[in-house]
Write an enzyme that holds these catalytic residues in place. Structure first.
Site, PDB file in Angstrom:
ATOM      1  CD1 TRP B 150      -2.789   1.459   0.532  1.00 18.05           C
ATOM      2  CD2 TRP B 150      -2.050   1.817   2.610  1.00 18.05           C
ATOM      3  NE1 TRP B 150      -3.545   2.462   1.083  1.00 18.05           N
ATOM      4  CE2 TRP B 150      -3.124   2.701   2.370  1.00 18.05           C
ATOM      5  CE3 TRP B 150      -1.439   1.867   3.870  1.00 18.05           C
ATOM      6  CZ2 TRP B 150      -3.580   3.612   3.317  1.00 18.05           C
ATOM      7  CZ3 TRP B 150      -1.901   2.771   4.811  1.00 18.05           C
ATOM      8  CH2 TRP B 150      -2.961   3.635   4.531  1.00 18.05           C
ATOM      9  CG  ASP B 230      -1.475  -2.609   7.470  1.00 19.07           C
ATOM     10  OD1 ASP B 230      -1.083  -1.816   6.594  1.00 19.07           O
ATOM     11  OD2 ASP B 230      -2.647  -2.621   7.903  1.00 19.07           O
ATOM     12  CE  LYS B 267      -9.997  -1.057   2.989  1.00 23.63           C
ATOM     13  NZ  LYS B 267      -9.064  -0.019   3.443  1.00 23.63           N
TER      14      LYS B 267
END
Lengths: 425, 431
Positions: B150, B230, B267
């Protein structure tokens, strides 16, 4: 066979504990008061520490206009939880700058204000600090009033900037305007000056319009980067426009570029929803566009984009005439209660013959002449310690009382406690 | 440079002191959404940002979240809750629940009170706080991020003043380059920081197997590495929260390692805009926890003072309610199942069209089905993406990453046709 964890725990594999050297951080002087208060089991305890409004029965309130805005949001089937743009909720951005700059603002009319949603005042100041650290030539010094809100120094230092203080209060708790102007005039060209728009925290002492003019003169001479920290608009006099005088004078009448941080924590009672804004009023629209893009570049690696809820609430009220009028009335009521409590406290102190906190004072009138949420009482750290130990009254050790914590039913208790600690000292 | 003269020339009321500020380039990921919004074409498709869409392409507020919202509103209207400041570390009912989500009910670290946890503004906020903490207490570390990863990872650690490097991650065939990965991590200096993706690697969708995680852990131990997990897609990858947490629990429980775990509920709870997550720091010794937590608070205070209420209340309300938690688990499964179905549909549509794989490196389009989580790393490149966007109004990031949540029965054929057109026009991907 021996598991890794056994091997590791026996120190045979060098994974080693990593954080043994991390020390305990000192307790934040303001937030630490609330923690200590919460831990106190005395039925008489009073919290005059944190700047959060309390009604006449000592309870936190949720403004009626906010409850109505909440209901609308909760019942709106079209509301989703999608990411906001990095700069924040558009309907919120469209209204927030006008609150502080005013409907007649030239800067707004000329589209010269870069604005981003922030996590209340702290978040706005941190973004401003990081922007200044990146783009102001020579990493300027940041001038902060003495005294000021303690977190000011932390915020700018975290952004890699050096902070120094300028004189603010004279011994009688009035504005030391000559000291202030002298210190600012001695600053290097291009320094950062952090000014409190209204209702100075912690002193409650503000410059008069004539004094603001002189401050603007030195800002101009020093080509200072001006930051107006605005946490109490509407809270000081109950009148949003009146409380915005300094910002509008600097921006409209003097045409100066400035940064304005806004917090809706106090004036909307939205403390925990963390909603505010950073406005950067630039000389021209083109610069404002570029500045905004860089503010976004600071937000993205901090938290990506800001949160929905608080922004929706503020936008919901400000875009509705009825709710805006309701808000104005509630602001007036809150600020009036604070003013009443100032009078009540001074009345009570005089009635019981409580001497002023030190020889510097001839009376308690500074409490009624100060404006905003706080009374800078003049009590010493030792007085404050005794107030807490003996009387379970909590405040910051600089003698700052959050007047919203004073109620008709506790004002005499507070006055008596003050008399006790002053006369015992 | 002569500061005085710079400022003298900018003294004119017409010239801004900020005139030297340049316009920042649009964020490569967020810029896609901006461009998508500006497009007026009726058939436009957004495969850019990682946000779930239902089969009609609409955002979905989970039923458990809607219910929690109602409950919170009712309490607020009734005066049972207020809007007072949270403590710096966050909403306690949320803090009491969040670590268990990732570390598990059986977590030794939790039982032994060896976890320092603070509420954060989703994953980004957690990573930034972690980065600042590491800069203070392990300033000489070097931060290793996967290549690809990312994009914001590099910006976050860079902002905290830390040096960043890459470790290899993907083979040309879009499988895990475990040899390259291990080699690069073994070459890291002692005390390096390894940023690992707990599950559903972003952008590639390729995760280590359990055996590969074990190999990674051996290097982490040998290097005394600071491991940051993460965690943005827990529950999203397989539909099962525990399964998706395997890597974290292996490192923390089986190996007893000190690790950092960032959590995002953007999410898996669909709470994107409410910005709710947490930073967990697992230590070997409970006595370190209050000290670490106090320093995390010291980082948060000059950044935001204290975090926001609403998202934390929503998550805590659901997790504190057995019925709502069950509903959440079901809705998680619905979301992840739909993604899996769309992977299959897209692959099948491409095969039906006779669309060649993106290059000779790929035997077929099965990588789209094999990858897990929200994204498909298609193997298309910028030259293809340009055609997808300008000709077909299909938006995605230039690295060929598709957010599969943007695919639905109504647009999957169009997408496949557009991909074929892009490959036919621009040729296969360069190696």
């Amino acid at each position: 066979s021996t598991s890794f964890s056994t091997i590791a725990m026996e120190g045979k594999v060098g994974w080693g504990p990593k954080w043994q050297h991390v020390p305990m951080a000192p307790v934040d002087p303001i937030l630490g008061v609330a923690v200590a208060y919460n831990a106190d089991s005395s039925p008489n305890k009073i919290n005059l520490g944190i700047g959060a409004y309390r009604d006449a029965s000592g309870k936190p309130i949720v403004l009626k206009c906010i409850k109505e805005a909440e209901k609308k949001i909760a019942n709106d089937p079209a509301m989703n939880k999608e990411y906001l743009p990095v700069q924040g909720l558009d309907p919120f951005l469209k209204v927030t700058s006008q609150v502080i700059f005013g409907k007649q603002s030239k800067a707004l009319a000329e589209k010269r204000v870069a604005v981003v949603q922030s996590l209340s005042g702290t978040g706005a100041l941190r973004i401003a600090a990081e922007f200044i650290s990146m783009y102001a030539p020579g990493k300027p010094c940041v001038y902060i009033s003495n005294p000021s809100w303690g977190n000011h120094h932390n915020i700018f230092r975290k952004a890699g900037l050096k902070t120094v203080t300028y004189r603010y209060l004279n011994p009688q708790m009035g504005l030391d305007i000559e000291g202030m102007l002298a210190d600012l005039a001695a600053a290097a060209i291009g320094s950062v000056f952090v000014l409190h728009t209204v209702a100075h925290n912690p002193t409650g002492v503000d410059p008069t319009p004539e004094q603001w003019k002189r401050v603007a003169d030195v800002c101009e001479k020093k080509r200072a980067i001006i930051i107006f920290d605005t946490a109490y608009q509407g809270y000081a006099t109950g009148d949003l426009d009146k409380d915005a005088y300094a910002v509008r004078y600097f921006s409209d009448e003097r045409g100066l570029e400035l940064m304005v941080t806004q917090s809706y924590s106090k004036n909307f009672g939205l403390y925990g929803e963390r909603i505010g804004a950073l406005n950067v009023a630039c000389a021209d629209e083109e610069t404002a566009v570029k500045v905004r893009s860089q503010l976004n570049g600071i937000v993205r690696p901090m938290y990506s984009n800001p949160q929905l809820h608080g922004a929706r609430l503020v936008a919901g009220v400000l875009s509705d005439e009825r709710l805006s009028a309701m808000w104005q009335q509630e602001l007036t009521d809150m600020s009036q209660r604070i003013v009443d409590m100032r009078s009540a406290l001074v009345g009570s102190l005089n009635r019981i013959g409580c001497p002023p906190p030190s020889a510097k004072f001839s009376s308690w009138n500074h409490i009624t002449s100060q404006i905003g949420m706080f009374a800078f009482t003049g009590l010493s750290p030792q007085h404050c310690d005794q107030l807490t130990k003996k009387h379970h009254i909590y405040c910051t050790r600089n003698g700052r009382f959050s007047m919203a914590g004073v109620t008709p039913s506790n004002v005499d208790y507070v006055a008596n406690a003050m008399k006790d600690v002053i006369t015992s000292a | 440079a002569d500061l005085r003269s710079t400022l003298v020339t900018t003294n004119s009321k017409k010239m801004s002191r900020w005139s030297h500020v340049t316009e920042a380039p649009p964020d490569p990921i967020l810029g896609v959404s901006v461009a998508f919004k500006a497009d007026t074409d009726a058939s436009k498709v957004n495969l850019g940002i990682g946000a779930y869409r239902d089969e009609n392409g609409k955002p979905w507020v989970l039923g458990c979240v809607k219910e929690a919202d109602k409950m919170i509103d009712a309490e607020l209207q009734a005066g049972k809750i207020d809007l007072e400041y949270l403590p710096v570390q966050g909403y306690q009912p949320f803090l009491d629940l969040t670590s268990e989500v990732i570390l598990g009910k059986e977590s030794k670290a939790l039982k032994e009170k060896r976890v320092a946890v603070v509420q954060s503004l989703s994953g980004t906020g957690a990573l930034r706080v972690a980065a600042e903490f590491i800069k203070m207490y392990a300033p000489n570390t070097v931060v290793y991020c996967s290549d690809p990863t990312w994009g914001n990872h590099f910006t976050i650690f860079g902002k905290a003043g830390l040096e960043t490097r890459k470790y290899r991650y993907l083979t040309k065939k879009m499988t895990l380059d475990i040899d390259g990965l291990l080699e690069d991590l073994k070459a890291a200096p002692e005390g390096a920081t390894f940023v690992l993706h707990t599950v559903a690697h972003n952008p590639s969708g390729v995760d280590p197997t359990q055996d590969q995680w074990k190999e990674i852990s051996k290097v982490a131990i040998a290097k005394k590495a600071i491991c940051i997990f993460d965690t943005a897609y827990q529950g999203y990858a397989s539909g099962n929260l525990d399964k998706d947490a395997w890597s974290v629990r292996y490192f923390a429980d089986e190996l007893g390692l000190e690790i950092m775990v960032t959590q995002s509920y953007s999410k898996n709870f669909g709470l994107y805009g409410e910005r709710i997550g947490a930073l967990n720091i697992v230590t070997s010794d409970a006595s370190t926890v209050p000290k670490i937590r106090s320093q995390l608070n010291g980082i948060i205070r000059p950044m935001i003072s204290n975090p926001q209420l609403h998202g934390a209340r929503l998550v805590a309300t659901v997790l504190n309610d057995a019925k709502l938690t069950k509903q959440w688990n079901e809705e998680l499964k619905i979301m992840s199942d739909r993604i899996v179905t769309m992977r299959t549909s897209l692959r099948d549509a491409l095969v039906k069209l006779g669309c060649q794989p993106p290059s000779t490196v790929f035997p077929d389009w099965n990588h789209i089905v094999d990858q897990i989580g929200m994204f498909a790393f298609t193997g298309l490149q910028a030259k293809h993406v340009d055609i997808l966007t300008t000709k077909h109004h299909i938006y995605c990031t230039k690295n060929g990453r598709f957010s599969m949540a943007g695919v639905n029965p109504g647009n999957v054929e169009k997408i496949a046709a557009a991909m074929k057109d892009a490959l036919d026009t621009a040729g296969p991907s360069d190696s």
